[in-house]
Scaffold this active site. Sequence first.
Site, PDB file in Angstrom:
ATOM      1  CE  LYS A   1      -3.115  -1.357   2.601  1.00 41.25           C
ATOM      2  NZ  LYS A   1      -5.235  -1.629   1.873  1.00 41.25           N
TER       3      LYS A   1
ATOM      4  CG  ASP B   1      -3.705  -4.520  -0.280  1.00 43.91           C
ATOM      5  OD1 ASP B   1      -4.204  -4.054   0.586  1.00 43.91           O
ATOM      6  OD2 ASP B   1      -3.579  -3.062  -0.860  1.00 43.91           O
TER       7      ASP B   1
ATOM      8  NE  ARG C   1     -11.009  -9.863  -2.037  1.00 45.76           N
ATOM      9  CZ  ARG C   1     -10.801  -8.967  -3.186  1.00 45.76           C
ATOM     10  NH1 ARG C   1     -11.912  -9.132  -4.423  1.00 45.76           N
ATOM     11  NH2 ARG C   1     -11.396  -7.450  -2.656  1.00 45.76           N
TER      12      ARG C   1
END
Length: 484
Positions: free
Chosen positions: A251, A321, A325
Amino acid sequence: MSTSAFIVPIDPKAPSSVVPNVDLAKLWATVPRGEKVDVGTTRIFYDTPATKITAASSLGDNFATKKGEAKRELVRKSVGSAVKALKALDGLKEVTVDASVDPHASAVAAHLALYKFSLKTSPPSPFNPNLKSPIPPKLEIKAIESSKEWDRGVTYAYSQNLARTLMELPANMMTPTATEFAGIENVEIFVRDEDWAASKGMNTFLSVTHGTNEPAKFLEIHYKGAPQRDAQPIAFVGKGITFDSGGISLKPGDGMKLMRGDMGGAATVVSATLAIAKLKLPVNLITVTPLTENLPGPSATKPGDIIYAMNGKSVEVDNTDAEGRLVLSDAIYYASTEYKPHTLIDVATLTGAMVIALGEIFTGVFSTSDELWKRLHAAGEQEFDRFWRMPLSEEFGPQIYSSNADLCNTGGRPGGSCTAALFLKAFAHGIEAEDGSNAETAMKWAHLDIAGTMDATRPTPYQENGMTGRPVRALIEYVRGLAN
Ligand code: BES
Ligand code: MN
Ligand code: ZN
């Protein structure tokens, strides 16, 4: 300086109070005429009654005409504003609330408003992880008249504040939650390690831990409160990324520290579970949370890697990233097959797209079940911890079904929260079929994306800025609603 105060929420059109020796109508008459007294406007009367303080806080000009949800929120705002005003006073030790209008809402607002996270050393912080003995809260809050509703409200707020603390604590300081459950009946806690997860075939979960030296854990809390001990449980699943750097798909640095809260799903389901057990709600509940960091270490999973999940499906990791999930897919599959719950609710700080869609006001809910949605919605309104229903549709399928694997963990920018939800659906075992043929026996499933509601950038009358601990209260209220 007084050490003791009363809080009195008042209807400015009909001021009255149960505080002994205080004529509120007379006091309130000293407030200049014609002035608008918005909800939360607080007047502090010193030495009233003698040696004490009375904080009168407006319920708003039109309180008498309000009902239900709207009325409850006015009570929260009024009590919360008064606590905010009083906690600024030096030397005050004790606050007694006239909670007669709505004891539950008053208790919630008072205890949420008192909370402020800080690790500054002066004055000493109760959140310091190295404390030898606990520091008592700055103010002790109680109700003029004790009631079950007040006590229940305290439990709701206490749990939400616990979730706020777990989310605020930086990723290097997470304290073990297990101690919070000490002495609570009918609760069993299992802390599974990576070997256990490997033996279950939880490869998508484990793929996220490869980039860090911090050992991953899979936490399970079992609460058995149902009159029939083997009654079908509810299951909660919470995303527990204790820090999300993005992994190899790193990020940008700006605001990355917010990702200490990427275990918000885990924090909120665990805290709600604590309240449900404390309140002895008559349900069986299984809470599971996959816990790990997402870092770009030398063994980290790489974009393009393909992994076989616990349910056998192949998953391409297009972007490391999109790790939420990955950890949830195995956890949802495990919880739904191992415990066969009638309802499974997962909670996750899953997608940046959710922040864009609903901001920090509503938690997005994706559900296969209209009934479950209705109940969650009602609980959210009751507690003003609100939900908005989002589309769970196979129409988004091509965005995540078109790689070399069964599923791809990204689906592009359009509908980013919807493709993430659809990804999770592939792991929710036993849900309702598209044609509704198994509606009677199907597991009801809802996915709650709290990426937006995780953190508040504006203060409200009863919550400071920062990690919110939402939707703890709505989850407890949902289960209480089921039990009744
Ligand atoms: N934890 C983040 C989502 C998030 C963003 C939570 C902002 C709270 C505030 C999640 O793991 C993430 O990084 N999602 C990616 C997915 C994308 C790569 C498909 C996102 O939303 O950008
Ligand atoms: Mn991420
Ligand atoms: Zn994340």
